[in-house]
Write an enzyme that holds these catalytic residues in place. Structure first.
Site, PDB file in Angstrom:
ATOM      1  N   THR A 230       0.854  -1.200   0.000  1.00 29.14           N
ATOM      2  CA  THR A 230       0.000   0.000   0.000  1.00 29.14           C
ATOM      3  C   THR A 230       0.886   1.245   0.000  1.00 29.14           C
ATOM      4  O   THR A 230       2.015   1.196   0.496  1.00 29.14           O
ATOM      5  CB  THR A 230      -0.891  -0.039   1.259  1.00 29.14           C
ATOM      6  OG1 THR A 230      -1.856  -1.058   1.052  1.00 29.14           O
ATOM      7  CG2 THR A 230      -1.577   1.278   1.557  1.00 29.14           C
ATOM      8  N   ARG A 258     -15.133  -6.005   0.453  1.00 32.47           N
ATOM      9  CA  ARG A 258     -14.392  -5.698   1.696  1.00 32.47           C
ATOM     10  C   ARG A 258     -13.715  -4.313   1.580  1.00 32.47           C
ATOM     11  O   ARG A 258     -13.122  -3.970   0.573  1.00 32.47           O
ATOM     12  CB  ARG A 258     -13.341  -6.782   1.931  1.00 32.47           C
ATOM     13  CG  ARG A 258     -12.447  -6.547   3.177  1.00 32.47           C
ATOM     14  CD  ARG A 258     -11.164  -5.849   2.815  1.00 32.47           C
ATOM     15  NE  ARG A 258     -10.211  -5.821   3.929  1.00 32.47           N
ATOM     16  CZ  ARG A 258      -9.091  -5.121   3.928  1.00 32.47           C
ATOM     17  NH1 ARG A 258      -8.758  -4.393   2.879  1.00 32.47           N
ATOM     18  NH2 ARG A 258      -8.287  -5.141   4.970  1.00 32.47           N
ATOM     19  N   GLY A 260     -10.993  -1.794   3.605  1.00 32.68           N
ATOM     20  CA  GLY A 260      -9.989  -1.755   4.671  1.00 32.68           C
ATOM     21  C   GLY A 260      -9.930  -0.393   5.340  1.00 32.68           C
ATOM     22  O   GLY A 260     -10.869   0.413   5.262  1.00 32.68           O
ATOM     23  N   ASP A 261      -8.809  -0.132   5.975  1.00 33.86           N
ATOM     24  CA  ASP A 261      -8.653   1.115   6.726  1.00 33.86           C
ATOM     25  C   ASP A 261      -8.262   2.309   5.849  1.00 33.86           C
ATOM     26  O   ASP A 261      -8.503   3.463   6.220  1.00 33.86           O
ATOM     27  CB  ASP A 261      -7.560   0.950   7.794  1.00 33.86           C
ATOM     28  CG  ASP A 261      -6.207   0.605   7.157  1.00 33.86           C
ATOM     29  OD1 ASP A 261      -6.171  -0.275   6.263  1.00 33.86           O
ATOM     30  OD2 ASP A 261      -5.187   1.210   7.532  1.00 33.86           O
ATOM     31  N   THR A 281      -0.360   1.511   7.087  1.00 39.56           N
ATOM     32  CA  THR A 281      -0.379   0.361   6.180  1.00 39.56           C
ATOM     33  C   THR A 281      -0.324  -0.911   7.006  1.00 39.56           C
ATOM     34  O   THR A 281       0.351  -0.953   8.030  1.00 39.56           O
ATOM     35  CB  THR A 281       0.809   0.401   5.188  1.00 39.56           C
ATOM     36  OG1 THR A 281       0.803  -0.809   4.425  1.00 39.56           O
ATOM     37  CG2 THR A 281       2.151   0.551   5.881  1.00 39.56           C
ATOM     38  N   GLY A 282      -1.056  -1.925   6.549  1.00 42.51           N
ATOM     39  CA  GLY A 282      -1.058  -3.183   7.299  1.00 42.51           C
ATOM     40  C   GLY A 282      -2.425  -3.828   7.235  1.00 42.51           C
ATOM     41  O   GLY A 282      -3.204  -3.558   6.316  1.00 42.51           O
ATOM     42  N   GLY A 284      -5.834  -4.023   7.585  1.00 42.21           N
ATOM     43  CA  GLY A 284      -6.786  -2.929   7.732  1.00 42.21           C
ATOM     44  C   GLY A 284      -7.783  -3.116   8.848  1.00 42.21           C
ATOM     45  O   GLY A 284      -8.143  -2.150   9.544  1.00 42.21           O
TER      46      GLY A 284
HETATM   47  N1  ASP Z   1      -4.258  -1.474   5.008  1.00 42.00           N
HETATM   48  C1  ASP Z   1      -4.587  -1.990   3.705  1.00 42.00           C
HETATM   49  C2  ASP Z   1      -5.912  -2.690   3.798  1.00 42.00           C
HETATM   50  O1  ASP Z   1      -6.160  -3.355   4.765  1.00 42.00           O
HETATM   51  C3  ASP Z   1      -3.590  -2.945   3.185  1.00 42.00           C
HETATM   52  C4  ASP Z   1      -2.174  -2.494   3.271  1.00 42.00           C
HETATM   53  O2  ASP Z   1      -1.852  -1.553   3.943  1.00 42.00           O
HETATM   54  O3  ASP Z   1      -1.342  -3.106   2.636  1.00 42.00           O
HETATM   55  O4  ASP Z   1      -6.674  -2.620   2.868  1.00 42.00           O
END
Ligand code: ASP
Length: 363
Positions: A230, A258, A260-261, A281-282, A284
């Site tokens: 991301t 879905r 995410g964050d 990032t991570g 979500g």
């Molecule tokens: N945070 C993002 C999500 O969950 C994914 C990512 O950060 O790689 O959609």
């Protein structure tokens, strides 16, 4: 009535020549104009400090060892080019919002990242993209979620902020809005890359071995050492304004629909001129559950935590190991980039002359 009468009488009995009255008005006006100019100059002097800072992430995860040298070099070069773009805008006196949008647009067009071209595959073998941007001046923000044909979701997010009275548009509605603006639209297959297809195949293989269970992304990531990719950017401009933005394809094999964050202000993105600008990032779901981006700002604003303390405490005590990373810049231009995964592609530069690109090295 009794008390008003003498005043009325006094006004009525003023026989000073009209020219004197006019002179008095003129002097008052001049004093007023001078006062405003003086105050204006003070405000300008406070804002135009010359201090600017920018930080970029290209996703948390691990590890460069999983990629070829060519892929690692390409990712490093893209991070450097993105940093140069953002830095130039800020050095030239541009706004943090422009820097954030330009950096993220560039990274969305780079296939090495999970945003725009290079977005991961969902469980239906398609791409659904999320993005958001936030302006720390007035906490206005815009976001899009689940868009499938918008080449640069970050720019659509900015248009949601500036051209509508809403914050978040999703799916078909967001795309109808995009069509009405004549921005770049592409076929969903435009986002395909061989490496995201490979990652999706590996995921499906892993799932088969796991008896077809919808195994948790975190476990998968830790087992295979996969890399999220991301992109996000936070910036402080020389007028003292903060901005943040994030763009993603989400998580490989995510369920259709879905979100995410990344497009959720307060979870994946946040900016408040009184504290900081944040991009996450991570995984979500964890960032949404913990309102991570807002929490960084709240700890700074209400507890007086430094940007480093706020980010570190959340990564160590709120999130689980392996959940992801956070970049933040505070209102004084102090940047902190933290993660609790094996690594995070990241870069920063500021007006003191610091400038670095760190592509996923082990901690
Ligand atoms: N945070 C993002 C999500 O969950 C994914 C990512 O950060 O790689 O959609």
């Amino acid at each position: 009535m009794m008390s008003l009468a003498p005043n009325i009488a006094r006004c009525g009995s003023d026989h000073r020549p009209q020219v004197l009255v006019k002179l008095r008005h003129l002097i008052s006006l001049l004093i007023l104009v001078w006062g405003f100019t003086f105050l204006g100059n003070i405000t300008m002097a406070q804002n135009v400090s010359g201090t600017w800072a920018i930080s970029i992430h290209g996703g948390a995860g691990t590890s460069p060892g999983n990629f070829s040298d060519e892929a690692n070099a390409a990712r490093h070069a893209a991070m450097q080019a993105a940093l140069d773009i953002g830095q130039k805008i800020l050095v030239d006196g541009g706004t943090s919002l422009d820097a954030v949008e330009a950096v993220i647009r560039f990274l969305e067009d780079e296939p090495q990242f999970n945003a725009g071209k290079g977005a991961v595959f969902n469980a239906q073998g398609r791409h659904e993209l999320d993005a958001s941007i936030m302006d720390g001046r007035d906490k206005s923000g815009g976001a899009v979620a689940g868009v499938t044909i918008v080449k640069n979701p970050i720019s659509l997010a900015r248009l949601v902020m500036t051209e509508t009275r809403h914050v978040l548009l999703t799916g078909d509605g967001a795309e109808e809005f995009a069509r009405s603006l004549h921005i770049d639209l592409v076929d969903n297959t435009y986002f395909d890359t061989p490496s995201t297809l490979k990652r999706w195949d590996e995921f499906l293989e892993g799932q088969k071995k796991d008896g077809g269970k919808d195994n948790e992304q975190a476990a998968l990531m830790l087992d295979t050492g996969s890399y999220f990719g991301t992109v996000g950017c936070v910036a402080l401009d020389s007028s003292g304004n903060l901005a943040a933005g994030t763009s993603t394809g989400g998580m490989t094999n995510k369920k259709f629909g879905r979100v995410g964050d990344s497009p959720i202000l307060g979870a994946g993105t946040y900016a408040d001129n009184e504290s900081c600008a944040v991009s996450c990032t991570g995984i979500g779901e964890e960032f949404i559950r913990n309102s991570v981006a807002f929490d960084v700002s709240a700890r700074m604003k209400y507890q007086g935590a430094s940007v480093e303390q706020a980010v570190t405490d959340i990564l160590e005590n709120q999130l689980r190991p392996g959940d992801g990373g956070i970049i933040a810049v505070d209102k004084n231009g102090r940047v902190f980039m933290g993660f609790n995964t094996g690594g995070m592609a990241r870069a920063m530069a500021d007006s003191t002359g610091k400038s670095e690109v760190i592509w996923v090295e082990e901690k």
